[in-house]
Design a protein around this motif. Structure first.
Motif: not given
Lengths: 90, 332
Positions: B166, B169, B180-188, B195, B198-199, B202
């Motif tokens: 975040d 971002r 920016i195409v996409s963002a992955a935030t609040e990642v555990q 994980l 999963a990224i 993305e």
């Protein structure tokens, strides 16, 4: 009938192998999965076969949680929560 | 009469100095009766003392918080370090295929690097954190990506960005938002291989036709040092002049499928290793930041305490002077 059936066979049943495909493709890729999806599902199956407490410890290492949002011309879209591998990238 | 009234006045002064001083100040004195001389400096000093005391208390509370945050970061750093050292050997094969990460020269900033090894049409994946108070880990990466995009643009090379974290971002949205195409935030946390998978999905969702994926992250050196590095991961080819792994035989004999599987796994493995390095760097930076904050808060408490003592002593001195002046005036 069964006596003549087994005598007539040139190849014993337990050595039977299907003929090779000319260009074999993996079933999971035909189903639309990526290699990482396939490997992760295989890992999940293996972890399910574990006994406690190793099973709980192993599943604790497989948690996925994040928020995904796409951008369009510097404008951020709505956030989507991703908790499973199948939801990633969609 | 005066010899009888003086002890009585002294007794009153000792028991009710404020009331006595108010009464004494009403008597005509040798000093002029201008408003400035009848001002009440003791009330201003007392308010200042109270403010200083409150400042000292709040700074001490902050010092306790930063000290506990430092200890929490130290404990988390130990866990992240163990995970990193366990993950590093599993990435050796990937480093053999793609080469070592490109570091920044000693003392230089990543934003000043030339990035000559990044091809046209690259996808940049910076790894940042979601939480703050971790020093410069996120701002170094953001500045590096901004410099990277600027250098690529100046040489006619296209690029896109998929941000993880975040803090990255929010910073890169202002500087390279259009890329920016996409963002992955609040990642555990802690990060794990699922994980990373999963990224990787993305990253692939951003497009499969990129010439290279560039991962920008902080590499953990020790508990006090980290450095910014970037990895350039180009997809492997199964045909043509750039055919990869020609010295190997593949079973089953479908090299294109195996190479595609290997490319996905290679990217995921690099991402997992980079996530481990970034997590350890973040915790070490947070520990250092909280240690500095605790030290600065302690110094602030010391200086405020000196000011408070000076203000308190000045107030006491003023009161003594006024009592003695009053007593002298009565005697005189």
């Amino acid at each position: 009938f069964f006596f003549f059936f087994f005598l007539s066979r040139r190849t014993p049943l337990h050595f039977y192998t299907p003929p090779k495909m000319p260009t074999p493709t993996t079933f999971w890729r035909l189903a639309g999965m990526t290699y990482m999806n396939y490997v992760t599902r295989a890992t999940h199956s293996l972890r399910s076969a574990l006994k406690e407490p190793a099973k709980t410890k192993a599943f604790a290492n497989s948690a996925i949680s994040y928020n995904r949002s796409t951008f369009d011309n510097a404008v951020q879209g709505a956030k989507k929560e991703v908790t499973k591998l199948g939801q990633a990238g969609k | 009469f005066f010899s009888q009234i003086i002890p009585f006045l002294v007794m009153i002064a000792s028991r009710a100095p404020r009331a006595f001083l108010r009464a004494a100040s009403a008597l005509p004195s040798s000093s002029s009766l201008s408003p400035a001389s009848t001002a009440r400096p003791q009330h201003r000093n007392m308010a200042t003392e109270k403010q200083l005391f409150q400042q000292i208390q709040s700074t001490k509370n902050i010092m306790k918080i930063t000290s506990s945050m430092k200890m929490v970061s130290a404990a988390k750093l130990k866990g992240d370090e163990n995970r990193l050292y366990a993950a590093r050997p599993y990435n050796k094969w990937a480093t053999t295929l793609t080469g070592e990460p490109s570091p920044v020269p000693e003392g230089a900033d990543i934003a000043d690097a030339e990035f000559l090894d990044i091809p046209d049409n690259s996808l940049i994946v910076p790894l940042t954190s979601d939480k703050g108070l971790c020093g410069g880990v996120n701002s170094f990466i953001s500045r590096g990506v901004r410099g990277m995009c600027a250098k690529l643009d100046s040489t006619g090379r296209k690029s896109s960005v998929v941000v993880v974290g975040d803090k990255g971002r929010s910073q890169m949205r202002r500087t390279v938002g259009e890329k920016i195409v996409s963002a992955a935030t609040e990642v555990q946390t802690p990060y794990n291989f699922d994980l990373a998978a999963a990224i990787t999905s993305e990253v692939f969702a951003a497009g499969r036709d990129y010439a290279a994926v560039v991962i920008v992250y902080n590499e953990f050196v020790n508990s006090a040092t980290y450095k910014q590095v970037y990895k350039v991961i180009t997809p492997m080819s199964s045909t043509g002049p750039d055919e990869s792994m020609v010295e190997y035989e593949f079973e089953p004999d479908v090299k294109n499928e195996v190479i595609e599987d290997l490319s996905e796994y290679l990217l995921c493995s690099h991402l997992f290793h980079s996530l481990m390095e970034a997590a350890a760097s973040e915790q070490s930076a947070r520990m250092a930041a909280m240690e500095n904050a605790t030290k600065n808060a302690g110094e602030m408490v010391d200086s405020l305490t000196l000011q408070y003592n000076r203000a308190r002593q000045a107030r006491i001195t003023t009161e003594l002077i006024e009592i003695i002046s009053g007593a002298s005036a009565i005697e005189g």
